[in-house]
Design a protein around this motif. Structure first.
Motif, short mmCIF file in Angstrom:
data_model
loop_
_atom_site.label_atom_id
_atom_site.label_comp_id
_atom_site.label_asym_id
_atom_site.label_seq_id
_atom_site.Cartn_x
_atom_site.Cartn_y
_atom_site.Cartn_z
N MET A 177 1.18 -1.12 -0.09
CA MET A 177 -0.17 0.27 -0.31
C MET A 177 1.19 1.42 0.69
SD MET A 177 -3.09 -1.33 -0.89
CE MET A 177 -4.46 -0.95 -0.62
N VAL A 178 2.06 0.94 0.58
CA VAL A 178 2.82 2.13 0.66
C VAL A 178 3.82 2.42 -0.84
CG1 VAL A 178 5.09 3.15 1.40
CG2 VAL A 178 3.11 1.69 3.38
N ALA A 179 3.79 1.56 -1.66
CA ALA A 179 4.41 1.21 -2.59
C ALA A 179 3.45 2.52 -3.61
CB ALA A 179 4.45 0.03 -2.85
N VAL A 180 2.31 1.89 -3.68
CA VAL A 180 1.56 1.57 -4.55
C VAL A 180 0.61 3.52 -4.02
CG1 VAL A 180 -1.45 1.60 -5.36
CG2 VAL A 180 -0.15 -0.19 -5.41
N GLY A 181 0.56 3.37 -3.35
CA GLY A 181 0.32 4.70 -2.69
C GLY A 181 1.51 5.93 -3.23
N ALA A 182 2.58 6.13 -3.42
CA ALA A 182 4.05 6.59 -3.15
C ALA A 182 3.54 6.96 -5.23
CB ALA A 182 4.67 6.41 -2.48
N GLY A 183 2.67 6.30 -5.69
CA GLY A 183 2.93 5.77 -7.21
C GLY A 183 3.08 5.29 -8.35
N ALA A 184 3.79 4.05 -7.11
CA ALA A 184 4.52 2.80 -8.20
C ALA A 184 3.16 2.48 -8.67
CB ALA A 184 4.45 1.76 -7.40
N SER A 185 3.47 1.90 -10.76
CA SER A 185 2.63 1.06 -11.50
C SER A 185 2.46 -0.51 -10.85
CB SER A 185 3.17 1.59 -12.53
OG SER A 185 2.09 1.09 -13.75
N LEU A 186 0.95 -0.08 -9.81
CA LEU A 186 0.86 -1.72 -9.02
C LEU A 186 -0.57 -1.59 -8.85
CD1 LEU A 186 3.84 -2.78 -7.23
CD2 LEU A 186 3.10 -4.05 -9.60
N GLY A 187 -1.32 -2.32 -8.45
CA GLY A 187 -2.27 -2.66 -8.05
C GLY A 187 -2.86 -2.25 -6.71
N ARG A 188 -3.58 -1.73 -5.61
CA ARG A 188 -3.61 -1.84 -4.32
C ARG A 188 -4.60 -3.30 -4.32
NH1 ARG A 188 -9.44 0.77 -3.48
NH2 ARG A 188 -10.46 1.93 -5.53
N GLU A 189 -5.28 -3.97 -5.39
CA GLU A 189 -6.08 -5.11 -4.00
C GLU A 189 -5.16 -6.13 -3.95
OE1 GLU A 189 -4.80 -6.79 -8.40
OE2 GLU A 189 -5.52 -5.09 -7.49
N ALA A 190 -4.25 -6.31 -3.90
CA ALA A 190 -2.94 -7.23 -3.87
C ALA A 190 -2.47 -7.70 -2.13
CB ALA A 190 -1.65 -7.08 -3.98
N GLY A 191 -2.91 -6.19 -1.42
CA GLY A 191 -3.27 -6.37 0.26
C GLY A 191 -4.22 -6.45 0.39
N PRO A 192 -5.45 -6.00 -0.02
CA PRO A 192 -6.65 -6.51 0.71
C PRO A 192 -7.19 -8.10 0.21
CG PRO A 192 -6.69 -4.28 -0.15
CD PRO A 192 -5.70 -4.50 -0.81
N LYS A 193 -6.85 -8.51 -0.87
CA LYS A 193 -6.76 -9.98 -1.92
C LYS A 193 -6.64 -10.72 -0.45
CE LYS A 193 -6.79 -11.92 -5.57
NZ LYS A 193 -6.18 -11.59 -6.82
N LEU A 194 -5.30 -10.46 -0.07
CA LEU A 194 -4.17 -11.32 0.59
C LEU A 194 -4.56 -11.52 2.45
CD1 LEU A 194 -1.38 -13.46 0.73
CD2 LEU A 194 -0.19 -11.11 1.09
N MET A 195 -4.72 -9.80 2.47
CA MET A 195 -5.90 -10.01 4.32
C MET A 195 -6.69 -11.09 4.45
SD MET A 195 -2.93 -9.40 5.62
CE MET A 195 -3.34 -9.45 7.63
N GLY A 230 9.67 -5.87 -11.73
CA GLY A 230 10.59 -7.32 -11.06
C GLY A 230 11.97 -5.90 -10.89
N SER A 231 11.17 -5.46 -10.18
CA SER A 231 12.72 -4.14 -8.93
C SER A 231 12.26 -4.89 -7.68
CB SER A 231 12.12 -3.13 -9.51
OG SER A 231 10.59 -2.63 -7.70
N GLY A 232 11.04 -6.06 -8.22
CA GLY A 232 11.71 -6.59 -6.45
C GLY A 232 9.77 -6.62 -5.87
N ALA A 233 9.52 -5.52 -6.08
CA ALA A 233 8.10 -5.06 -5.57
C ALA A 233 6.51 -5.73 -5.71
CB ALA A 233 7.64 -3.29 -5.72
N THR A 234 5.50 -5.88 -4.41
CA THR A 234 4.76 -6.81 -4.27
C THR A 234 3.74 -6.27 -4.41
OG1 THR A 234 5.73 -8.11 -3.29
CG2 THR A 234 3.23 -7.96 -3.22
N GLY A 235 2.86 -6.51 -6.10
CA GLY A 235 0.94 -5.55 -5.61
C GLY A 235 0.58 -5.90 -6.49
N GLY A 236 -0.51 -5.48 -6.90
CA GLY A 236 -1.64 -5.87 -7.37
C GLY A 236 -1.43 -5.81 -9.14
#
Length: 475
Positions: A151-169, A356-362
């Motif tokens: 969520m920190v990564a997506v909030g900062a502007g990373a091009s990843l989906g915000r659903e990954a965290g809620p789905k996982l939790m 590919g940078s190692g970030a986790t996201g949707g």
């Protein structure tokens, strides 16, 4: 040749457990013959299970609320806005601020994920693996920290989906509650899948789409013992999330586009093309998952990747974030063709860069956004030969088709687009045609999805880091 079944013999599809009404109807068939309504089998949907379904739904909804609140706080801290006004806040921020925010977020999340991989190694936190090949066991500690970092990564502007965290939790909720209740592995896997669908349903206000994600994508079954708990869990989570999240559709301003002959024919032609491009996108996801930054440089990977994204975003700030605003602009017809030509190439590339940078996201919304701008490009070309279709309609149809082909989940994609807009049902015929054509072509040509392409190997790599992607057929 197989002989016809003797009608006097008992059916192979007997209900287990038996219905309350033991006397069967006059057909003389002493069982439920409808294939999707047969017995529960090892799932055993008893009263205790239904209590767990409701509990997982509530937990999934509240986790969705908590993680969205974290996301809002990060966006406010970084750009002075919220998720609802992310695009405007980013546009108003200077390029230097965007670059600094992304670099700091990359450093923080990179160090966080590197520490997780080192000190929480072996603790399961891969949702797809837990459902597809495991017993549904997920680590609360590793999953919760990874979700927060995402969520920190997506909030900062990373091009990843915000659903990954809620789905996982949501899935973790199913795992923990089933472990507490001592349920068998079959029930645990079902509860984990229901929890994942519930988490997605909560943050996007899509109860039916969330249920289909659980049933079609995670469990691969549209039978009543799967669909009923998935739908109940997603609906409960959606209602629970209303304490903080909006009730209206995610894309609330999209009009109900009229169906035109040119759009119907275009959907038939464009579907296979979209399917082929979705194969390329899926292959890119698989490649960067295989070659993501590992080892001693893992902590710095997101820093470099996010900073590079910030550099590209100096010229194209629309690339920042998960792509929700980009998709909405395409649906509303406000994305110019020249910009769409650039973004349809850059959006998947910067998303792959972050991954590919190692970030986790949707990947849900980045995939949807890529499909939407692809629709702008293909629809504009079609209009030169046969005009008459609204630009936003082409974007919506292509977004559904690209999502369906990339996820190999046509029903989920179709329903999700309808629920996300509450107006796309006006285009259900061209959407269905494009979805079917794109999914058939993608399945025939390759068959991977953006989820299966990210699966880890079954054995660890030589450097002792987390395993890389499994490669089918590899010796």
């Amino acid at each position: 040749m197989t002989a016809d079944r003797d009608p006097r013999r008992p059916s192979e599809r007997r209900r287990d457990p038996q219905p309350l009404l033991r006397r069967r109807i006059a057909s003389g068939r002493g069982a439920m013959e409808q294939p999707n309504a047969t017995g529960d089998g090892p799932l055993r949907l008893d009263v205790r299970f239904w209590v767990l379904v409701v509990a997982v739904g509530v937990a999934g909804g509240l986790f969705g609320v908590a993680l969205t609140a974290v996301l809002d706080a990060v966006v406010h801290l970084a750009y002075g806005g919220t998720v609802a006004g992310f695009a405007a806040a980013v546009q108003e921020a200077s390029w230097a601020r965007r670059l600094v925010v992304l670099a700091v977020a990359g450093l923080v999340t990179g160090v966080g994920w590197a520490l997780l991989r080192r000190f929480a190694a072996g603790r399961p936190a891969d949702l797809d693996d837990a459902v597809w090949t495991g017993t549904g066991e997920l680590s609360f500690r590793r999953s919760s920290v990874s979700s927060l970092l995402s969520m920190v990564a997506v909030g900062a502007g990373a091009s990843l989906g915000r659903e990954a965290g809620p789905k996982l939790m949501g899935a973790v909720s199913g795992s923990l509650l089933s472990r507490w209740a001592g349920t068998p592995p079959e029930q645990r896997r079902l509860l984990v899948a229901c929890g994942a669908g519930a988490g997605m349903a909560a943050v996007y206000n899509v109860p039916v789409g969330g249920a289909l994600i659980a049933a079609e994508v995670l469990l691969g079954s549209i039978t009543l013992p799967v669909v009923l708990p998935a739908l109940a869990c997603s609906t409960v989570a959606t209602v629970a999330a209303w304490v903080y999240l909006p009730v209206q559709a995610t894309y609330a301003d999209v009009p109900a586009f009229p169906v035109t002959a040119t759009q119907v024919v275009w959907a038939l032609v464009a579907g296979p093309v979209v399917g082929l491009l979705a194969v390329a996108w899926t292959r890119l996801v698989g490649w960067v998952s295989e070659h993501r930054v590992r080892g001693r440089w893992a902590a710095l990977g997101p820093l470099v990747g996010f900073a590079a994204l910030g550099g590209v975003a100096v010229a194209f700030p629309q690339l920042l974030g998960n792509g929700q605003d980009l998709a909405e602009g395409a649906f509303l017809g406000t994305v110019p063709l020249g910009l769409a030509l650039v973004l349809v190439a850059l959006k998947p590339l910067v998303t792959a860069l972050c991954l590919g940078s190692g970030a986790t996201g949707g990947l849900f919304t980045p995939t949807l956004a890529t499909g939407a701008v692809l629709g702008v490009v293909l629809g504009s070309a079609w209009e030169l030969a046969w005009p008459g279709g609204p630009a936003g309609g082409y974007a919506l149809v292509a977004a559904a088709a690209f999502l369906a082909a990339a996820t190999q989940a046509p029903l989920s994609a179709l329903v999700l687009v309808v629920e996300l807009t509450r107006t796309a049902d006006s285009l259900v015929v061209p959407v269905a045609l494009a979805v079917a054509g794109a999914t058939v072509v993608a399945r025939y040509v390759d068959g991977y999805s953006i989820y299966s392409a990210r699966l880890p190997r079954t054995a660890p790599t030589a450097d002792g880091d987390e395993p890389a992607r499994r490669v089918e057929g590899a010796g």
